[in-house]
Design an enzyme around this catalytic site. Structure first.
Site, PDB file in Angstrom:
ATOM      1  N   ARG A 118      14.761  16.196  -2.979  1.00  0.00           N
ATOM      2  CA  ARG A 118      14.617  15.010  -3.853  1.00  0.00           C
ATOM      3  C   ARG A 118      14.856  13.691  -3.111  1.00  0.00           C
ATOM      4  O   ARG A 118      15.257  12.701  -3.700  1.00  0.00           O
ATOM      5  CB  ARG A 118      15.549  15.103  -5.063  1.00  0.00           C
ATOM      6  CG  ARG A 118      15.241  16.286  -5.941  1.00  0.00           C
ATOM      7  CD  ARG A 118      15.824  16.113  -7.319  1.00  0.00           C
ATOM      8  NE  ARG A 118      15.445  17.237  -8.163  1.00  0.00           N
ATOM      9  CZ  ARG A 118      16.124  18.372  -8.243  1.00  0.00           C
ATOM     10  NH1 ARG A 118      17.224  18.538  -7.539  1.00  0.00           N
ATOM     11  NH2 ARG A 118      15.720  19.337  -9.018  1.00  0.00           N
ATOM     12  N   LYS A 150       3.658   3.430  -0.234  1.00  0.00           N
ATOM     13  CA  LYS A 150       2.689   4.398  -0.757  1.00  0.00           C
ATOM     14  C   LYS A 150       2.669   5.596   0.188  1.00  0.00           C
ATOM     15  O   LYS A 150       2.393   5.442   1.381  1.00  0.00           O
ATOM     16  CB  LYS A 150       1.287   3.784  -0.845  1.00  0.00           C
ATOM     17  CG  LYS A 150       1.099   2.906  -2.060  1.00  0.00           C
ATOM     18  CD  LYS A 150      -0.363   2.545  -2.258  1.00  0.00           C
ATOM     19  CE  LYS A 150      -0.550   1.650  -3.471  1.00  0.00           C
ATOM     20  NZ  LYS A 150      -1.931   1.143  -3.597  1.00  0.00           N
ATOM     21  N   GLU A 155      -8.247  -5.090   7.996  1.00  0.00           N
ATOM     22  CA  GLU A 155      -7.152  -5.349   7.053  1.00  0.00           C
ATOM     23  C   GLU A 155      -6.516  -6.724   7.343  1.00  0.00           C
ATOM     24  O   GLU A 155      -6.069  -7.412   6.431  1.00  0.00           O
ATOM     25  CB  GLU A 155      -6.097  -4.248   7.106  1.00  0.00           C
ATOM     26  CG  GLU A 155      -6.604  -2.846   6.756  1.00  0.00           C
ATOM     27  CD  GLU A 155      -6.835  -2.589   5.252  1.00  0.00           C
ATOM     28  OE1 GLU A 155      -6.488  -3.459   4.421  1.00  0.00           O
ATOM     29  OE2 GLU A 155      -7.368  -1.511   4.924  1.00  0.00           O
ATOM     30  N   LYS A 214       1.811  -8.656   3.121  1.00  0.00           N
ATOM     31  CA  LYS A 214       2.015  -7.393   2.394  1.00  0.00           C
ATOM     32  C   LYS A 214       3.401  -7.377   1.747  1.00  0.00           C
ATOM     33  O   LYS A 214       3.554  -6.946   0.595  1.00  0.00           O
ATOM     34  CB  LYS A 214       1.831  -6.200   3.337  1.00  0.00           C
ATOM     35  CG  LYS A 214       2.025  -4.884   2.631  1.00  0.00           C
ATOM     36  CD  LYS A 214       0.841  -3.984   2.644  1.00  0.00           C
ATOM     37  CE  LYS A 214       1.007  -2.840   1.659  1.00  0.00           C
ATOM     38  NZ  LYS A 214       0.312  -1.624   2.052  1.00  0.00           N
ATOM     39  N   GLU A 224       2.292  -1.468  -8.269  1.00  0.00           N
ATOM     40  CA  GLU A 224       0.897  -1.822  -8.572  1.00  0.00           C
ATOM     41  C   GLU A 224       0.602  -1.887 -10.066  1.00  0.00           C
ATOM     42  O   GLU A 224      -0.330  -1.253 -10.574  1.00  0.00           O
ATOM     43  CB  GLU A 224      -0.065  -0.849  -7.868  1.00  0.00           C
ATOM     44  CG  GLU A 224      -1.461  -1.438  -7.746  1.00  0.00           C
ATOM     45  CD  GLU A 224      -2.384  -0.671  -6.785  1.00  0.00           C
ATOM     46  OE1 GLU A 224      -1.928  -0.273  -5.702  1.00  0.00           O
ATOM     47  OE2 GLU A 224      -3.546  -0.511  -7.137  1.00  0.00           O
ATOM     48  N   ARG A 228      -0.430  -6.261  -6.977  1.00  0.00           N
ATOM     49  CA  ARG A 228      -0.643  -5.434  -5.779  1.00  0.00           C
ATOM     50  C   ARG A 228      -2.093  -4.990  -5.632  1.00  0.00           C
ATOM     51  O   ARG A 228      -2.557  -4.705  -4.530  1.00  0.00           O
ATOM     52  CB  ARG A 228       0.307  -4.230  -5.787  1.00  0.00           C
ATOM     53  CG  ARG A 228       0.246  -3.426  -4.493  1.00  0.00           C
ATOM     54  CD  ARG A 228       1.384  -2.436  -4.341  1.00  0.00           C
ATOM     55  NE  ARG A 228       1.204  -1.670  -3.122  1.00  0.00           N
ATOM     56  CZ  ARG A 228       2.138  -0.968  -2.535  1.00  0.00           C
ATOM     57  NH1 ARG A 228       3.344  -0.896  -3.044  1.00  0.00           N
ATOM     58  NH2 ARG A 228       1.901  -0.307  -1.408  1.00  0.00           N
ATOM     59  N   HIS A 255     -12.019  -2.781  -0.943  1.00  0.00           N
ATOM     60  CA  HIS A 255     -11.856  -1.332  -1.015  1.00  0.00           C
ATOM     61  C   HIS A 255     -12.718  -0.695  -2.114  1.00  0.00           C
ATOM     62  O   HIS A 255     -12.935   0.506  -2.087  1.00  0.00           O
ATOM     63  CB  HIS A 255     -10.383  -0.972  -1.238  1.00  0.00           C
ATOM     64  CG  HIS A 255      -9.508  -1.221  -0.023  1.00  0.00           C
ATOM     65  ND1 HIS A 255      -9.402  -2.454   0.582  1.00  0.00           N
ATOM     66  CD2 HIS A 255      -8.699  -0.399   0.680  1.00  0.00           C
ATOM     67  CE1 HIS A 255      -8.563  -2.368   1.602  1.00  0.00           C
ATOM     68  NE2 HIS A 255      -8.128  -1.131   1.691  1.00  0.00           N
ATOM     69  N   HIS A 297     -12.124   3.856   7.807  1.00  0.00           N
ATOM     70  CA  HIS A 297     -11.623   3.087   6.668  1.00  0.00           C
ATOM     71  C   HIS A 297     -11.806   1.576   6.867  1.00  0.00           C
ATOM     72  O   HIS A 297     -12.302   0.869   5.988  1.00  0.00           O
ATOM     73  CB  HIS A 297     -10.153   3.430   6.425  1.00  0.00           C
ATOM     74  CG  HIS A 297      -9.544   2.676   5.287  1.00  0.00           C
ATOM     75  ND1 HIS A 297      -9.900   2.901   3.972  1.00  0.00           N
ATOM     76  CD2 HIS A 297      -8.621   1.674   5.256  1.00  0.00           C
ATOM     77  CE1 HIS A 297      -9.213   2.078   3.182  1.00  0.00           C
ATOM     78  NE2 HIS A 297      -8.437   1.314   3.937  1.00  0.00           N
TER      79      HIS A 297
HETATM   80  N1  GLY Z   1      -3.007  -0.280   0.922  1.00  0.00           N
HETATM   81  C1  GLY Z   1      -2.846  -0.882  -0.332  1.00  0.00           C
HETATM   82  C2  GLY Z   1      -1.456  -0.879  -0.850  1.00  0.00           C
HETATM   83  O1  GLY Z   1      -0.546  -0.544  -0.116  1.00  0.00           O
HETATM   84  O2  GLY Z   1      -1.240  -1.196  -1.998  1.00  0.00           O
END
Ligand code: GLY
Length: 370
Positions: free
Chosen positions: A122, A144, A186, A230, A240, A244, A251, A268
């Site tokens: 966990r 993510k 990016e 970021k 998100e 975000r 994309h 990508h």
């Molecule tokens: N790569 C997009 C994000 O991290 O939200």
């Protein structure tokens, strides 16, 4: 030259450290984090060959007990069955909750290691040491993590923040040039969606298509401003629920192009470059964006050696059909991120298939618009 960028979150804030040569003293960065003694280093064979010994030596000198788990390189290994093998290693080496999983690699290794760290016992400590430009400016920051499902990319995952992101720009010397350019897509994205100053600095460069085109100072600036963008966005919307989504600029069409070319012909970053071109053209058609700015974006993408055109053989109707199955569909509507000026975008679900068709048919030919 060391830059520290805080990622400020309601819980689990952390720092991004950008410093040339930091890999050889990584243990010094980890010691103050008060992690347990055991570290499972996850990498792929090629990256481990380049940098594994340096990292292991520094960690060992700082009193850590280091175990190694290698995953074959490539998106096709980003699977749950490979995650089970990481769990096997964690079990074999008797990792505890205080232990750490350290990702040394690109986005695939970072996403997988983070997912294993989120789920084993966990939640173990997690450290990101990205070795590709794309992972440095995007995948390693923001939490993510995940793996692919046979029916779609990154469908299985968790938000799980690292304790530290350590970026050593010197590792980019071994990055293939095509991968470098993919990361630059990016970087350009951050210029368009968030940071007009970054965009202007990129515009001033004569050449941008390979690592050797950048001075160490410019590289540090690119990494710093991209990671700051970021961190700013993720700091305002970690999971998100709104803002975000702007990180998905380029994309929407990009994912369709990647998937329709089998995730192999176009990488990508290249797909994102094509997607930014199309999104820019849609914004111009909707009178949201100045055509001259769209042209500037196009010139930057071209200068970086990235593609701007939908690959031959990819059918417009297949792109449109593929959009509706994308993760970014909300309440049945395809969401687009569209620029309104350099450094600002909006999120909209009001782009008709007819307009997408029109722009794809014209293939982003700016002489038509300006
Ligand atoms: N790569 C997009 C994000 O991290 O939200």
């Amino acid at each position: 030259m060391e830059t520290i960028i805080p990622v400020k979150l309601p819980e689990n804030s952390y720092k991004i450290v950008i410093k040339p040569g930091s890999l050889s003293v990584i243990g010094d960065y980890l010691t103050p984090l008060k992690l347990g003694q055991k570290i499972l280093l996850v990498s792929n064979p090629e990256i481990f060959n380049f940098y594994g010994e340096t990292v292991v030596n520094s960690l060992t000198q700082n009193g850590f007990e280091v175990f190694i788990h290698l995953i074959p390189a490539g998106e096709q290994f980003k699977t749950l069955s490979q995650i089970e093998k990481v769990y096997d290693s964690a079990l074999t080496h008797r990792l505890e909750r205080s232990s750490t999983l350290l990702a040394l690699g690109g986005g695939v290794i970072g996403d997988m290691t983070g997912f294993a760290a989120a789920t084993w016992l966990r939640g173990l400590n997690f450290i990101q040491v990205p070795t590709s430009l794309l992972a440095m400016v995007d995948a390693s920051v923001g939490g993510k993590t995940g793996v692919n499902h046979p029916l779609g990319k990154n469908l299985i995952g968790a938000f799980y923040q690292p304790k530290l992101v350590l970026i050593d720009p010197e590792v980019l010397t071994t990055l293939p040039e095509r991968e470098f350019r993919a990361g630059m897509a990016e970087v350009i994205k951050y210029g368009v969606i968030w940071d007009d100053n970054l965009f202007a600095q990129l515009e001033q460069c004569d050449r941008l298509s390979s690592f050797s085109d950048l001075t160490p100072e410019l590289l540090q600036t690119i990494l710093t401003r991209s990671c700051q963008a970021k961190a700013d966005v993720v700091g305002q919307d970690e999971k998100e629920s709104g803002l975000r989504a702007i990180l998905n600029y380029g994309h929407t069409i990009g994912h369709a192009v990647e998937s329709l070319t089998g995730y192999s012909l176009v990488n990508h970053g290249e797909a994102v470059a094509i997607g930014m071109e199309v999104a820019g053209a849609i914004a111009v058609k909707l009178n949201l964006w100045n055509c001259m700015d769209a042209k500037k974006q196009n010139q930057l993408i071209v200068k970086t050696g990235l593609p701007t055109q939908i690959p031959t053989g990819v059918k417009i109707e297949d792109i449109i059909n593929s959009l509706s199955s994308d993760k970014k569909v909300k309440a049945g509507k395809v969401r687009f991120i569209l620029p309104t000026k350099i450094g600002e975008v909006l999120i909209t679900s009001e782009v008709s298939n007819d307009l997408i068709r029109e722009v794809l048919t014209e293939n982003s030919n700016y002489s038509i618009f300006c």
